[in-house]
Design a protein around this motif. Structure first.
Motif, PDB file in Angstrom:
ATOM      1  N   GLU A 233      -1.351  -8.534  -5.200  1.00 26.35           N
ATOM      2  CA  GLU A 233      -1.487  -7.185  -5.753  1.00 26.35           C
ATOM      3  C   GLU A 233      -2.699  -6.433  -5.670  1.00 26.35           C
ATOM      4  O   GLU A 233      -2.813  -5.245  -5.560  1.00 26.35           O
ATOM      5  CB  GLU A 233      -0.864  -6.885  -7.166  1.00 26.35           C
ATOM      6  CG  GLU A 233       0.355  -7.140  -7.532  1.00 26.35           C
ATOM      7  CD  GLU A 233       0.664  -8.560  -7.731  1.00 26.35           C
ATOM      8  OE1 GLU A 233      -0.173  -9.459  -7.463  1.00 26.35           O
ATOM      9  OE2 GLU A 233       1.903  -9.111  -8.504  1.00 26.35           O
ATOM     10  N   PHE A 234      -3.622  -7.157  -5.820  1.00 31.14           N
ATOM     11  CA  PHE A 234      -5.036  -6.493  -5.925  1.00 31.14           C
ATOM     12  C   PHE A 234      -5.653  -5.938  -4.503  1.00 31.14           C
ATOM     13  O   PHE A 234      -6.383  -4.965  -4.518  1.00 31.14           O
ATOM     14  CB  PHE A 234      -6.321  -7.441  -6.396  1.00 31.14           C
ATOM     15  CG  PHE A 234      -7.322  -6.974  -7.042  1.00 31.14           C
ATOM     16  CD1 PHE A 234      -7.705  -6.052  -7.808  1.00 31.14           C
ATOM     17  CD2 PHE A 234      -8.675  -6.958  -5.941  1.00 31.14           C
ATOM     18  CE1 PHE A 234      -8.700  -5.630  -8.322  1.00 31.14           C
ATOM     19  CE2 PHE A 234      -9.701  -6.463  -6.291  1.00 31.14           C
ATOM     20  CZ  PHE A 234      -9.968  -5.967  -7.545  1.00 31.14           C
ATOM     21  N   SER A 235      -5.087  -6.461  -3.456  1.00 26.97           N
ATOM     22  CA  SER A 235      -5.574  -6.158  -2.237  1.00 26.97           C
ATOM     23  C   SER A 235      -4.494  -5.810  -1.137  1.00 26.97           C
ATOM     24  O   SER A 235      -4.968  -5.456  -0.070  1.00 26.97           O
ATOM     25  CB  SER A 235      -6.582  -7.130  -1.507  1.00 26.97           C
ATOM     26  OG  SER A 235      -5.911  -8.364  -1.253  1.00 26.97           O
ATOM     27  N   GLU A 236      -3.196  -6.178  -1.478  1.00 27.27           N
ATOM     28  CA  GLU A 236      -2.123  -6.167  -0.298  1.00 27.27           C
ATOM     29  C   GLU A 236      -2.200  -4.558   0.046  1.00 27.27           C
ATOM     30  O   GLU A 236      -1.897  -3.649  -0.772  1.00 27.27           O
ATOM     31  CB  GLU A 236      -0.751  -6.388  -0.938  1.00 27.27           C
ATOM     32  CG  GLU A 236       0.216  -6.656   0.268  1.00 27.27           C
ATOM     33  CD  GLU A 236       1.553  -6.838  -0.525  1.00 27.27           C
ATOM     34  OE1 GLU A 236       1.500  -7.258  -1.747  1.00 27.27           O
ATOM     35  OE2 GLU A 236       2.647  -6.683   0.264  1.00 27.27           O
ATOM     36  N   PRO A 237      -2.131  -4.306   1.402  1.00 27.45           N
ATOM     37  CA  PRO A 237      -2.079  -2.749   1.930  1.00 27.45           C
ATOM     38  C   PRO A 237      -0.943  -2.151   1.547  1.00 27.45           C
ATOM     39  O   PRO A 237       0.238  -2.811   1.693  1.00 27.45           O
ATOM     40  CB  PRO A 237      -2.517  -2.950   3.301  1.00 27.45           C
ATOM     41  CG  PRO A 237      -2.580  -4.445   3.553  1.00 27.45           C
ATOM     42  CD  PRO A 237      -2.450  -5.157   2.472  1.00 27.45           C
ATOM     43  N   PHE A 238      -0.835  -1.218   1.090  1.00 28.72           N
ATOM     44  CA  PHE A 238       0.445   0.003   0.776  1.00 28.72           C
ATOM     45  C   PHE A 238       1.328  -0.818   0.034  1.00 28.72           C
ATOM     46  O   PHE A 238       2.562  -0.383   0.157  1.00 28.72           O
ATOM     47  CB  PHE A 238       0.836   0.209   2.340  1.00 28.72           C
ATOM     48  CG  PHE A 238      -0.415   0.754   3.048  1.00 28.72           C
ATOM     49  CD1 PHE A 238      -0.835   1.937   2.778  1.00 28.72           C
ATOM     50  CD2 PHE A 238      -0.456   0.074   4.424  1.00 28.72           C
ATOM     51  CE1 PHE A 238      -1.917   2.280   3.670  1.00 28.72           C
ATOM     52  CE2 PHE A 238      -1.556   0.526   5.182  1.00 28.72           C
ATOM     53  CZ  PHE A 238      -2.080   1.627   4.883  1.00 28.72           C
ATOM     54  N   ALA A 239       0.938  -1.759  -1.072  1.00 22.61           N
ATOM     55  CA  ALA A 239       2.011  -2.178  -2.017  1.00 22.61           C
ATOM     56  C   ALA A 239       2.052  -1.101  -2.948  1.00 22.61           C
ATOM     57  O   ALA A 239       3.327  -1.266  -3.288  1.00 22.61           O
ATOM     58  CB  ALA A 239       1.311  -3.649  -2.422  1.00 22.61           C
ATOM     59  N   ASN A 240       1.117  -0.209  -3.337  1.00 18.83           N
ATOM     60  CA  ASN A 240       1.610   0.551  -4.413  1.00 18.83           C
ATOM     61  C   ASN A 240       1.685   2.092  -3.944  1.00 18.83           C
ATOM     62  O   ASN A 240       1.723   2.910  -4.747  1.00 18.83           O
ATOM     63  CB  ASN A 240       0.433   0.372  -5.378  1.00 18.83           C
ATOM     64  CG  ASN A 240       0.550  -0.797  -6.101  1.00 18.83           C
ATOM     65  OD1 ASN A 240       1.377  -1.091  -6.696  1.00 18.83           O
ATOM     66  ND2 ASN A 240      -0.644  -1.664  -5.849  1.00 18.83           N
ATOM     67  N   SER A 241       1.461   2.157  -2.519  1.00 20.37           N
ATOM     68  CA  SER A 241       1.657   3.687  -2.016  1.00 20.37           C
ATOM     69  C   SER A 241       1.904   3.448  -0.472  1.00 20.37           C
ATOM     70  O   SER A 241       1.698   2.616   0.024  1.00 20.37           O
ATOM     71  CB  SER A 241       0.208   4.208  -1.968  1.00 20.37           C
ATOM     72  OG  SER A 241      -0.604   3.847  -1.090  1.00 20.37           O
ATOM     73  N   SER A 242       2.457   4.459  -0.034  1.00 19.10           N
ATOM     74  CA  SER A 242       2.853   4.534   1.416  1.00 19.10           C
ATOM     75  C   SER A 242       1.552   4.937   2.212  1.00 19.10           C
ATOM     76  O   SER A 242       0.569   5.577   1.421  1.00 19.10           O
ATOM     77  CB  SER A 242       3.948   5.631   1.692  1.00 19.10           C
ATOM     78  OG  SER A 242       3.404   6.934   1.233  1.00 19.10           O
ATOM     79  N   PRO A 243       1.343   4.591   3.447  1.00 18.40           N
ATOM     80  CA  PRO A 243       0.364   4.945   3.930  1.00 18.40           C
ATOM     81  C   PRO A 243      -0.037   6.630   3.926  1.00 18.40           C
ATOM     82  O   PRO A 243      -1.009   6.951   3.866  1.00 18.40           O
ATOM     83  CB  PRO A 243       0.628   4.672   5.544  1.00 18.40           C
ATOM     84  CG  PRO A 243       1.558   3.543   5.578  1.00 18.40           C
ATOM     85  CD  PRO A 243       2.382   3.882   4.228  1.00 18.40           C
ATOM     86  N   TRP A 244       1.162   7.242   3.833  1.00 22.31           N
ATOM     87  CA  TRP A 244       1.096   8.724   3.595  1.00 22.31           C
ATOM     88  C   TRP A 244       0.469   9.209   2.507  1.00 22.31           C
ATOM     89  O   TRP A 244      -0.508   9.897   2.559  1.00 22.31           O
ATOM     90  CB  TRP A 244       2.506   9.503   3.947  1.00 22.31           C
ATOM     91  CG  TRP A 244       2.336  10.899   3.943  1.00 22.31           C
ATOM     92  CD1 TRP A 244       2.772  11.446   2.880  1.00 22.31           C
ATOM     93  CD2 TRP A 244       2.129  12.010   4.970  1.00 22.31           C
ATOM     94  NE1 TRP A 244       2.887  12.958   2.910  1.00 22.31           N
ATOM     95  CE2 TRP A 244       2.223  13.161   4.225  1.00 22.31           C
ATOM     96  CE3 TRP A 244       1.511  11.838   6.096  1.00 22.31           C
ATOM     97  CZ2 TRP A 244       1.977  14.199   5.022  1.00 22.31           C
ATOM     98  CZ3 TRP A 244       1.307  13.052   6.650  1.00 22.31           C
ATOM     99  CH2 TRP A 244       1.687  14.232   6.210  1.00 22.31           C
ATOM    100  N   LEU A 245       0.762   8.510   1.440  1.00 14.34           N
ATOM    101  CA  LEU A 245       0.165   8.820   0.191  1.00 14.34           C
ATOM    102  C   LEU A 245      -1.287   8.378   0.191  1.00 14.34           C
ATOM    103  O   LEU A 245      -2.332   9.235  -0.037  1.00 14.34           O
ATOM    104  CB  LEU A 245       0.902   8.267  -1.139  1.00 14.34           C
ATOM    105  CG  LEU A 245       0.699   8.699  -2.507  1.00 14.34           C
ATOM    106  CD1 LEU A 245       0.657  10.079  -2.710  1.00 14.34           C
ATOM    107  CD2 LEU A 245       1.133   7.788  -3.400  1.00 14.34           C
ATOM    108  N   TRP A 246      -1.565   7.334   0.615  1.00 14.40           N
ATOM    109  CA  TRP A 246      -2.973   6.702   0.694  1.00 14.40           C
ATOM    110  C   TRP A 246      -3.779   7.910   1.576  1.00 14.40           C
ATOM    111  O   TRP A 246      -4.911   8.482   1.095  1.00 14.40           O
ATOM    112  CB  TRP A 246      -3.062   5.564   1.545  1.00 14.40           C
ATOM    113  CG  TRP A 246      -4.319   4.764   1.297  1.00 14.40           C
ATOM    114  CD1 TRP A 246      -4.211   3.765   0.502  1.00 14.40           C
ATOM    115  CD2 TRP A 246      -5.518   4.867   1.945  1.00 14.40           C
ATOM    116  NE1 TRP A 246      -5.637   3.124   0.507  1.00 14.40           N
ATOM    117  CE2 TRP A 246      -6.366   3.997   1.263  1.00 14.40           C
ATOM    118  CE3 TRP A 246      -5.991   6.010   2.919  1.00 14.40           C
ATOM    119  CZ2 TRP A 246      -7.592   3.733   1.654  1.00 14.40           C
ATOM    120  CZ3 TRP A 246      -7.516   5.822   3.212  1.00 14.40           C
ATOM    121  CH2 TRP A 246      -8.303   4.463   2.621  1.00 14.40           C
ATOM    122  N   ALA A 247      -3.389   8.342   2.955  1.00 14.75           N
ATOM    123  CA  ALA A 247      -4.168   9.071   3.400  1.00 14.75           C
ATOM    124  C   ALA A 247      -4.224  10.509   2.856  1.00 14.75           C
ATOM    125  O   ALA A 247      -5.100  11.201   2.920  1.00 14.75           O
ATOM    126  CB  ALA A 247      -3.534   9.463   5.055  1.00 14.75           C
ATOM    127  N   GLY A 248      -3.175  11.129   2.192  1.00 12.49           N
ATOM    128  CA  GLY A 248      -3.099  12.312   1.728  1.00 12.49           C
ATOM    129  C   GLY A 248      -4.059  12.376   0.499  1.00 12.49           C
ATOM    130  O   GLY A 248      -4.973  13.284   0.342  1.00 12.49           O
TER     131      GLY A 248
END
Lengths: 542, 146
Positions: A233-248
């Motif tokens: 959970e600490f580093s897995e990409p996009f486990a807690n957010s979509s790429p869209w939310l991350w970029a936004g």
């Protein structure tokens, strides 16, 4: 509205003498510095006489910038949200580069007092000025709620009061010293506050890392060794957010950096445009001293949480709560069994961070009311004394509002602050950018763009943050309040440009003002672009 | 206000400071040339924008590159690198902010060099000599190449 657990259960709440003395001395020193540098005129109150140098302004940029959201919220987000937390690290640092190459020096050449001043004078419109002043107030309000909550949470460790009286005490002290000292006192204090907060934070990271065997000389890199133990959970990409939310989120924080009025005003306080540039570089360096170390503290905190609480920090039941995440920096020091006075020092640093930023925000809010609304729109003949009085009244009013809202906030510290960034990035950044880089941006374009942006942000915020059930899940997915700028900022650019093209060009005087901002020729320390264009030596606020 | 600077009384001083203008260097009146980010109209703006866009492109690559790569190729990007970090985590948490700081330093250096090239010394007018009215600016601007 979703209610967060009010306090951090794992935090050792109760009155502690030594930490209380540390915090008391720190607060007293802020008041003394504020009193020694107290000001009676508006030039001192708002732009510190325009005489602040490179490193001092860099530190002020750092202290002004690093609030409870950086000191506490950032490590909390990295600890709780994993890879999504990195969007906050990227957004809150790399935006300074955009600010530097496109806005810092040009804003210094424009040479006014406040962000609404720029908007009002650039677009020749009292309405635009009023909209910018309203936005400034809204930003200061949303942003400060996160600070008040941070101060309250951390204050509990030291003083042991319930969260609500704690918030009231901390906010009263902040408002008290600000109303006394104004910007010059605040700028002097910010350099001091920067030193306190960075020393406290780095001491926390180094000592926790060293005593627990995580790290030796460079915890900023050494926490890499922990990844194998931390859980995916600490580093897995996009486990807690979509790429869209991350970029936004990252995008909103970047453009928000360039649109925040209390950041911008730091460039009005420097000697000249070269200082504006170099103090941005220094400021970013001073900020990174904390941002390099925050993920290390988050990693230590998560690991210590698991060791001491016997349960995974990411477990659905018994895992780390939001309030615990928000004080992970202090918790890590507590879990490491460090002496009480040392944990108190780490907590005091968080308070210095929260107070310094609240100071900057309240100053911009007070100048928005006293200068932009009162003296520019209501009472043309306002005396300096009247303006300073109105400014102080504003600080007290907004302080009271923030205090009450912080009793029951709708989100984590870092998320609350990010909301203010998306507002600044949507409404103000396009005005600054287009206003400085395209001389044909006109009044109609600016008004249309700002109104569109405000409506968009308010809709997105009500939809995805204020209401517990969004009225439009589709909107919440594509325009989440926290990342609204990814859609909002380009949209405001398009609206502003389209309306500007359809309506008459601005007059030659306005165009010349814009040109003066880009001319390589040096200008006087107290001179604004308008003075140069009109050939007058009038004070900059005429 | 403590502002006592006047534009007009400094015009003679301004004239002295541009003594280095070579005859072949055209005088540019910065108040009479359009500001448009996409079509810079003075040599200074062109030089400045080269630095701006050059560093901006590098910024996009450093800040957004790792994110996009992680999105498109998560397997490759999450490999563990020496030191224990997953690659994507290292590039985003440490690489992007540090890259932005280096680029900021590079930009500020380049911009100072432009000041030198155009014979500008911002610190020389700290106490505030104005550039005067637009007519005076025509006569007194600094040394411009071309």
């Amino acid at each position: 509205m979703e209610t967060l657990p009010l306090q951090a259960d794992a935090l050792n709440i109760g009155f502690k003498l030594l930490p209380a003395i540390i915090v008391f001395l720190m607060m007293a020193s802020f008041l003394v510095i504020g009193y020694v540098f107290k000001v009676a005129d508006t030039e001192g109150m708002w732009v510190a006489g325009r005489g602040i140098g490179n490193i001092e302004n860099g530190m002020a940029i750092g202290a002004n910038w690093m609030s409870a959201a950086s000191y506490l919220g950032l490590a909390g987000l990295v600890a709780l949200a994993g890879f999504y937390g990195l969007a906050f690290i990227v957004g809150w640092t790399t935006g300074y580069f955009i600010l530097l190459i496109f806005l810092a020096a040009q804003m210094r050449r424009f040479g006014k007092y406040t962000a609404p001043d720029f908007v009002g004078d650039r677009f020749n419109s009292p309405t635009a000025r009023a909209l910018a002043a309203f936005t400034t107030l809204l930003i200061a309000y949303v942003y400060s709620v996160g600070q008040a909550r941070g101060m309250g949470l951390v204050g509990q460790y030291v003083f042991g009061l319930d969260i609500i009286p704690m918030i009231i005490v901390m906010m009263t002290i902040t408002v008290g010293y600000l109303a006394l000292s104004g910007m010059l006192g605040a700028t002097k204090n910010m350099a001091v506050q920067y030193v306190i907060l960075i020393v406290a934070f780095l001491a926390g990271v180094y000592v926790v890392g060293f005593t627990q065997g995580y790290s030796t000389v460079l915890p900023q890199i050494e926490y890499g060794a922990l990844f194998s133990e931390l859980g995916a959970e600490f580093s897995e990409p996009f486990a807690n957010s979509s790429p869209w939310l991350w970029a936004g989120t990252a995008f909103s924080l970047i453009v928000g950096t360039c649109g925040l009025p209390h950041v911008l005003v730091r460039f009005y306080t420097v000697e000249n445009e070269r200082t504006a540039r170099w103090s941005t570089v220094w400021g970013l360096f001073f900020i990174l001293l904390l941002y390099w170390a925050a993920p290390a503290m988050a990693a230590f905190g998560v690991n210590l949480f698991e060791v001491t609480q016997g349960v995974s920090a990411f477990a659905a039941e018994g895992g780390m709560s939001g309030a615990e995440g928000d004080v992970i920096v202090v918790l890590a020091a507590q879990f490491a069994n460090l002496p009480e006075w040392f944990v108190g020092l780490v907590a005091a640093g968080a308070m210095a961070a929260a107070i310094a930023t609240t100071a900057g925000l309240f100053i911009t809010a007070s100048s928005a009311v006293a200068h932009d609304i009162y003296s520019e729109l209501i009472n043309d003949d306002a005396t300096q004394r009247q303006q300073v009085l109105i400014g102080r009244a504003t600080i007290i009013t907004i302080g009271a509002l923030v205090t009450v809202t912080a009793f029951n906030p709708p989100a984590l510290i870092g998320q609350l602050v990010a909301l203010a960034f998306s507002l600044a990035g949507i409404v103000l950044f396009p005005m600054f950018f287009l206003g400085l880089w395209w001389e044909n941006t006109n009044r109609q374009g600016a008004l249309a763009g700002m109104i569109f942006g405000l409506v968009l942000w308010i809709t997105a915020t009500v939809n995805s943050t204020v209401l517990s059930e969004p009225f439009s899940p589709l909107l919440a997915e594509w325009v989440p309040a926290i990342g609204a700028a990814l859609v909002g900022t380009p949209a405001v650019f398009i609206v502003t440009i389209a309306v500007s093209l359809m309506t008459p060009e601005p007059d030659m005087r306005t165009k010349r003002m814009v040109r003066q901002c880009h001319s390589p020729e040096p200008m006087g320390q107290q001179q604004s672009a308008e003075d140069v264009v009109t050939g007058s030596d009038a004070p900059a606020d005429d | 206000m403590s502002d006592t600077d006047t534009a007009s009384e400094d015009s003679s001083h301004e004239l002295e400071t541009d003594g280095g203008v070579a005859a072949e260097e055209a005088d540019v009146n910065y108040l009479e040339t359009e500001i448009n980010l996409l079509s810079p109209s003075t040599p200074f703006m062109r030089d400045h924008l080269k630095v701006v866009w050059g560093t901006f492109a590098a910024w996009v690559l450093i800040v957004w590159g790792p994110f996009i790569a992680t999105w498109l190729a998560p397997e490759t990007m999450t490999q563990t690198i020496p030191g224990g970090f997953p690659l994507h985590y290292f590039l985003i948490a440490i690489g992007a902010p540090t890259g932005a700081l280096l680029l900021a330093g590079i930009y500020a250096r380049q911009r100072d060099k432009l000041d030198e090239k155009y014979g500008i010394d911002p610190s020389s007018v700290e106490s505030g000599s104005g550039s005067g009215t637009s007519e005076e600016v025509t006569a007194t601007d600094g040394g411009i190449e071309e």
